[in-house]
Write a protein that holds these residues in place. Structure first.
Motif, PDB file in Angstrom:
ATOM      1  N   CYS A 146      48.624  42.184  51.816  1.00  0.00           N
ATOM      2  CA  CYS A 146      49.863  42.214  51.034  1.00  0.00           C
ATOM      3  C   CYS A 146      49.866  41.119  49.969  1.00  0.00           C
ATOM      4  O   CYS A 146      50.288  41.344  48.822  1.00  0.00           O
ATOM      5  CB  CYS A 146      51.071  42.046  51.959  1.00  0.00           C
ATOM      6  N   ILE A 147      49.396  39.940  50.359  1.00  0.00           N
ATOM      7  CA  ILE A 147      49.327  38.824  49.411  1.00  0.00           C
ATOM      8  C   ILE A 147      48.365  39.154  48.272  1.00  0.00           C
ATOM      9  O   ILE A 147      48.662  38.899  47.096  1.00  0.00           O
ATOM     10  CB  ILE A 147      48.885  37.536  50.140  1.00  0.00           C
ATOM     11  N   SER A 148      47.225  39.745  48.616  1.00  0.00           N
ATOM     12  CA  SER A 148      46.235  40.101  47.590  1.00  0.00           C
ATOM     13  C   SER A 148      46.814  41.092  46.597  1.00  0.00           C
ATOM     14  O   SER A 148      46.662  40.934  45.373  1.00  0.00           O
ATOM     15  CB  SER A 148      44.986  40.701  48.252  1.00  0.00           C
ATOM     16  N   ILE A 149      47.502  42.117  47.101  1.00  0.00           N
ATOM     17  CA  ILE A 149      48.122  43.119  46.227  1.00  0.00           C
ATOM     18  C   ILE A 149      49.185  42.467  45.342  1.00  0.00           C
ATOM     19  O   ILE A 149      49.298  42.777  44.149  1.00  0.00           O
ATOM     20  CB  ILE A 149      48.742  44.260  47.058  1.00  0.00           C
ATOM     21  N   SER A 150      49.948  41.541  45.929  1.00  0.00           N
ATOM     22  CA  SER A 150      51.031  40.874  45.200  1.00  0.00           C
ATOM     23  C   SER A 150      50.523  40.004  44.061  1.00  0.00           C
ATOM     24  O   SER A 150      51.277  39.685  43.139  1.00  0.00           O
ATOM     25  CB  SER A 150      51.867  40.013  46.160  1.00  0.00           C
ATOM     26  N   TRP A 151      49.255  39.625  44.121  1.00  0.00           N
ATOM     27  CA  TRP A 151      48.666  38.842  43.039  1.00  0.00           C
ATOM     28  C   TRP A 151      47.849  39.703  42.081  1.00  0.00           C
ATOM     29  O   TRP A 151      47.931  39.536  40.862  1.00  0.00           O
ATOM     30  CB  TRP A 151      47.779  37.731  43.606  1.00  0.00           C
ATOM     31  N   VAL A 152      47.082  40.629  42.631  1.00  0.00           N
ATOM     32  CA  VAL A 152      46.152  41.404  41.794  1.00  0.00           C
ATOM     33  C   VAL A 152      46.898  42.323  40.831  1.00  0.00           C
ATOM     34  O   VAL A 152      46.603  42.351  39.623  1.00  0.00           O
ATOM     35  CB  VAL A 152      45.179  42.218  42.674  1.00  0.00           C
ATOM     36  N   LEU A 153      47.875  43.091  41.332  1.00  0.00           N
ATOM     37  CA  LEU A 153      48.581  44.038  40.461  1.00  0.00           C
ATOM     38  C   LEU A 153      49.306  43.349  39.301  1.00  0.00           C
ATOM     39  O   LEU A 153      49.168  43.772  38.141  1.00  0.00           O
ATOM     40  CB  LEU A 153      49.553  44.882  41.290  1.00  0.00           C
ATOM     41  N   PRO A 154      50.088  42.273  39.539  1.00  0.00           N
ATOM     42  CA  PRO A 154      50.727  41.587  38.406  1.00  0.00           C
ATOM     43  C   PRO A 154      49.719  40.982  37.430  1.00  0.00           C
ATOM     44  O   PRO A 154      49.955  40.979  36.218  1.00  0.00           O
ATOM     45  CB  PRO A 154      51.558  40.480  39.083  1.00  0.00           C
TER      46      PRO A 154
END
Length: 311
Positions: A146-154
């Motif tokens: 979840c943390i990875s997605i929260s950084w990669v997408l933005p």
């Protein structure tokens, strides 16, 4: 006899007009905006130190909160100080290239906060609605994803803004020109926000029906506190999101000072979250005391009990 119009750059054609704030007004504005930036930096830094240092706080949910604090900390470091000068002086003095970089940081870190809050709401929903199997479903690995997605997408979205130059013209006018980008911005804010509203509504409906066991009460309290964080986020960001959407399709009718107020309402959200934790989390207040008193440097400080005397 009228006053001569001051330009940000006297020798540049089409330069923006410099707003004639009085010295007293400038001092007040710099104080208000500067305090917000300092609180965003120092408050979120304390959140990160507390969660990462104390072993008792090493949980999937808290790792999400620490990562959220990191995003808010970066808003305080890379966005707010430069926006402060722009807002007070009504001029951008840091160059065109850094202007684009500043906007990319603004987009990336603010949307990272939104994505973190969305995943936190999913985490709380699972914890309250299915507490028995929650520990096996929302693990540290899932939290890391979840943390990875929260950084990669933005960051990818911010990179698209940078490489396409979609915001370049808008930055000079302190508004966004490209209507398609504004619409994407609004939907990127509205959809996760709608998900959070639905999840937290279900959390409290389900929690009412559950037996009032100790563990469930703890989860309900955590959900309530984090829901305050989400509501604060929405209150902070809704004015800016609606204003940007209206401005792009109505010919930029918003006065500059209204736009700046909307911007700073959004920025201040990054400074408010640590205050919410301090008000509602006794463990955070205790962790702050340990950090600020220097006890954190003791050999056994990482194993200290932060929940003694709590439910």
């Amino acid at each position: 006899m009228g006053f001569a119009v001051q330009l940000c750059y006297e020798n540049v054609n089409g330069s923006c007009v410099k707003a004639p704030y009085s010295p007293g007004s400038r001092l007040v504005l710099y104080t208000v905006f500067g305090c917000g930036a300092l609180l965003a930096m120092l408050g979120n830094l304390l959140v990160m130190i507390a969660i990462l240092h104390f072993k008792q706080l090493h949980s999937p949910t808290n790792f999400l909160i620490a990562s959220l604090a990191c995003a808010d900390f970066l808003v305080g470091v890379t966005v707010m100080p430069f926006s402060m000068v722009r807002s007070v002086e009504s001029c951008w003095y840091f160059g065109r290239s850094f202007c684009t970089f500043h906007t990319c940081c603004d987009v990336a870190f603010c949307y990272s906060s939104l994505f973190h809050l969305c995943f936190i709401s999913i985490d709380r929903y699972m914890a309250v609605t299915d507490p028995l199997v929650y520990p096996t479903k929302f693990t540290v690995s899932v939290s890391g994803l979840c943390i990875s997605i929260s950084w990669v997408l933005p960051l990818v979205y911010s990179g698209a803004v940078f490489f396409t130059g979609a915001y370049d013209d808008g930055l000079e006018e302190l508004s966004i020109v490209n209507q398609n980008w504004v619409l994407i911005d609004f939907l990127s804010f509205f959809i996760p926000t709608l998900v959070m509203i639905i999840l937290y509504s279900n959390i409290f409906l389900v929690a009412r029906q559950q037996a009032k066991r100790l563990k469930i009460l703890r989860e309900r309290k955590a959900a309530k506190t984090l829901s305050i964080t989400v509501i604060t986020f929405m209150i902070s960001w809704i004015p800016y999101s609606i204003d940007s959407l209206i401005d792009a399709f109505m010919g930029f009718i918003t006065p500059a000072y209204i736009y700046e107020i909307c911007c700073w309402c959004a920025y201040y959200n990054s400074a408010i979250n640590p205050l919410i934790y301090a008000l509602f989390y006794p463990w955070f207040r205790k962790a702050i005391k340990i950090v600020l008193s220097g006890q954190i440097f003791k050999n056994d400080s990482a194993s200290m009990n932060l929940f003694s005397g709590q439910m």
